[in-house]
Structures are given as structure tokens and as C-alpha cells.
Design an enzyme around this catalytic site. Structure first.
Site, PDB file in Angstrom:
ATOM      1  N   ASP A  10      79.773 -23.438  51.839  1.00 56.17           N
ATOM      2  CA  ASP A  10      79.843 -25.136  51.711  1.00 56.17           C
ATOM      3  C   ASP A  10      80.711 -25.584  50.545  1.00 56.17           C
ATOM      4  O   ASP A  10      80.486 -26.247  49.509  1.00 56.17           O
ATOM      5  CB  ASP A  10      78.312 -25.709  51.276  1.00 56.17           C
ATOM      6  CG  ASP A  10      77.894 -24.898  49.993  1.00 56.17           C
ATOM      7  OD1 ASP A  10      78.423 -23.669  49.560  1.00 56.17           O
ATOM      8  OD2 ASP A  10      76.972 -25.443  49.323  1.00 56.17           O
ATOM      9  N   ASP A  15      82.891 -21.417  45.921  1.00 55.98           N
ATOM     10  CA  ASP A  15      83.078 -20.743  47.148  1.00 55.98           C
ATOM     11  C   ASP A  15      84.551 -20.576  47.262  1.00 55.98           C
ATOM     12  O   ASP A  15      85.047 -19.673  47.990  1.00 55.98           O
ATOM     13  CB  ASP A  15      82.695 -21.818  48.340  1.00 55.98           C
ATOM     14  CG  ASP A  15      81.179 -22.174  48.423  1.00 55.98           C
ATOM     15  OD1 ASP A  15      80.434 -21.840  49.229  1.00 55.98           O
ATOM     16  OD2 ASP A  15      80.818 -23.255  47.493  1.00 55.98           O
TER      17      ASP A  15
END
Length: 318
Positions: A10, A15
Site C-alpha cells: 500500500d 513500503d
């Protein structure tokens, strides 16, 4: 031997850090990146992944759009921490467009890629688990074909960061987390919220990491600044507060997937997710008393090699 990795994200700042870590390891083959709701809307997630791949010169890696909402309940986002766009609200007029996305959807891509590489794929999930939950419902044989599943999410001591007892990725889609923990009967490794807080790195290391004279480092400094300003810079003296040190939650799951010796100590326990508690919905339940009578158990990280983590981080921005 080449390690084949598939990543479900996401794409917020951590990330991005995890993706860049994997891209810098020569023997890791990133087969694809699937996108899901979470830190920001799924369209922003897709844009953010493409931005990361562009700065790394790896736009040939396929990116797939996935689910935009949880299976049930309201959609959460983490704009207060990652910025409303997920990458620190740092302007990027030259960002790649969504026309670069694959036409194939995320669930189909997960199933296809794993079936094309049976027993070889390490699936790294650093987001709400909606894509993975829907994939296993479409193909119940999927988990048995995975080499391993590496999850950033959940909690081991019922301490939340989004709700009283819930970590963000699990709280954002409790039903999906429940399905994944109960139906992915493959080797499963979990980096929980509290574990990442206990395994932080010194701020001095973060400063050195971002000071490297490369375009990747300058990109990371731009997208990370919002998080540093809003949360880290306060450095409040409270237990389990990220301000005490540098934490990149998703990078622990990625490091475990790409380096078999990264995990030094773990608990091997059956786990599930609470779905109905007034204060504990989305909390990961760790079965210390073996009352669930589950044969499948997950490896819950307790201690990792922080020297190796530092090296992986430094290499990611070179």
C-alpha cells in the site's frame, strides 16, 4: 540461487524503503508488485510504486492494481504519517503515469505468478491483506505453492497503533487478515508492530543513510521528510513511540524474505485475528496455550540481525 519475490504493498514511505531494499540485492528477482488500499487510495499506491521503480531504473517490473476497499467496514488511511499521497506529499512533476500499469488485476497476477513458479515464490505483504484474501478464495491451492509468506502486520502484545489493540494493516481489513492467517498454510513469518518498535535503529544511522550522494538518497529524503517532521522529530520519551529511533516497519518483512539468516529468534505459535471485540477487533491473537488446536503455526519475529539490516538499507540508496 536467485530468490523470486512477489510484493503486495500500500506504498507509503516504508513500503518504498522495502521495495528499494529488494531491488538492490543482486540475487533477488522481483517478479511483480501488486497494489492495494491502505496508507492512501489504491490509485496513489500505484503511482507511488511507479515513482519508486523509476528512481531505481526498474520500470520494467510489472505493477498491478488491486482492491480499493476492505472486505467489510470503513477504509482507513495513514495520511497523517505518510502524507496524503503516501509519499510525503513531495511534488514530482515527472512521475510516471498510470498507463504503465498492467491490464491484469492484482489477484489474477498473484495466482498466475505463483502458479508459474511453484514452490519458488516468497510473497511479501506489507499492506492490508485484502488482495491476498481474495486471491486464496479464487484459488484455494495458492498457499501450498508458495515458498513462504512474509507479513508486516498484527501485534503480539495487544498494543495497537491505529486502535487500542489493532495494528494498521490488520485493523484496515480484519476479515482479510483472518482469512490469510487461517488459510495460507505455508511457512509464514510475521513482523509485528511492537517487534519493529523494539528493533529500531539509531537516528545517527538514518542521517548517514540519507546523506549518501545519490539520486535514490535524495528521493528518499524528499519523501521521508514529512514523517520525520510530523512524528520522528519529536523524539518523545514514551514506550513504543517511533520517535526514539528510526523504524521502517515494512523493511523487516522484506529483509527476512531476502536473507534467510536475518531472523535470529522467533516464536512459533498459532495465530488468528479477533473480528468481533469492541476494543480488540483487528487484533492478532497469539495462541500461547495451544487452545486453538491449529496445526499450522507462524514464526513471529523476536530478534533480528540489525547489522545486516543496516547494510541492506545502505545498499538500497547507493
Amino acid at each position: 540461487m536467485v530468490k523470486k519475490v512477489l510484493v503486495d504493498v500500500d506504498c507509503g514511505v516504508d513500503d518504498a524503503q522495502a521495495i528499494m531494499m529488494a531491488l538492490a540485492v543482486p540475487d533477488v528477482q522481483l517478479l511483480g508488485i501488486t497494489c492495494v488500499h491502505g496508507n492512501t487510495c489504491v490509485e496513489n499506491v500505484c503511482k507511488n510504486v511507479l515513482r519508486v521503480l523509476k528512481v531505481c531504473g526498474m520500470l520494467q517490473i510489472p505493477v498491478f492494481k488491486g482492491v480499493s476497499t476492505p472486505l467489510l467496514g470503513n477504509t482507513l488511511n495513514a495520511g497523517h504519517f505518510h502524507g496524503e499521497d503516501g509519499l510525503g506529499d513531495a511534488p514530482d512533476p515527472d512521475a510516471p503515469g498510470l498507463e504503465l500499469l498492467q491490464k491484469e488485476g492484482a489477484m489474477s497476477a498473484i495466482i498466475r505468478i505463483v502458479n508459474e513458479n511453484p514452490g519458488e515464490v516468497s510473497l511479501v505483504a506489507t499492506a492490508p491483506l485484502t488482495n491476498l484474501a481474495m486471491a486464496v478464495k479464487l484459488d484455494p491451492t495458492l498457499p501450498q505453492k508458495l515458498k513462504g509468506l512474509y507479513i508486516m502486520g498484527g501485534n503480539m502484545d495487544s498494543r495497537g497503533n491505529t486502535t487500542i489493540c489493532g495494528e494498521f494493516n490488520f485493523a484496515a481489513d480484519p476479515e482479510a487478515a483472518y482469512i490469510v492467517l487461517n488459510e495460507y498454510l505455508c511457512p509464514t513469518y510475521i513482523a509485528c508492530w511492537e517487534f519493529t518498535c523494539y528493533s529500531k535503529l539509531p537516528w545517527e544511522f538514518c542521517d548517514d543513510w540519507l546523506a549518501q550522494d545519490t539520486e535514490k538518497a535524495r528521493f528518499m529524503k524528499r519523501i521521508f521528510q514529512h514523517s520525520i517532521d510530523s512524528c520522528y522529530s519529536e523524539r518523545v520519551e514514551k514506550e513504543l513511540v517511533a520517535g526514539q529511533g528510526f523504524i521502517s516497519c515494512d523493511s523487516y518483512a522484506m529483509a527476512a524474505a531476502i536473507d534467510d539468516s536475518f531472523i535470529i529468534e522467533s516464536d512459533h505459535k498459532a495465530v488468528t485475528v479477533e473480528l468481533s471485540g469492541m476494543h480488540s477487533r483487528g487484533m492478532m491473537v497469539v495462541d500461547h496455550l495451544e487452545m486453538l488446536q491449529k496445526t499450522h503455526k507462524a514464526y513471529i519475529m523476536r530478534k533480528v540481525d540489525l547489522k545486516k539490516l543496516k547494510q541492506l538499507f545502505m545498499n538500497s540508496l547507493k
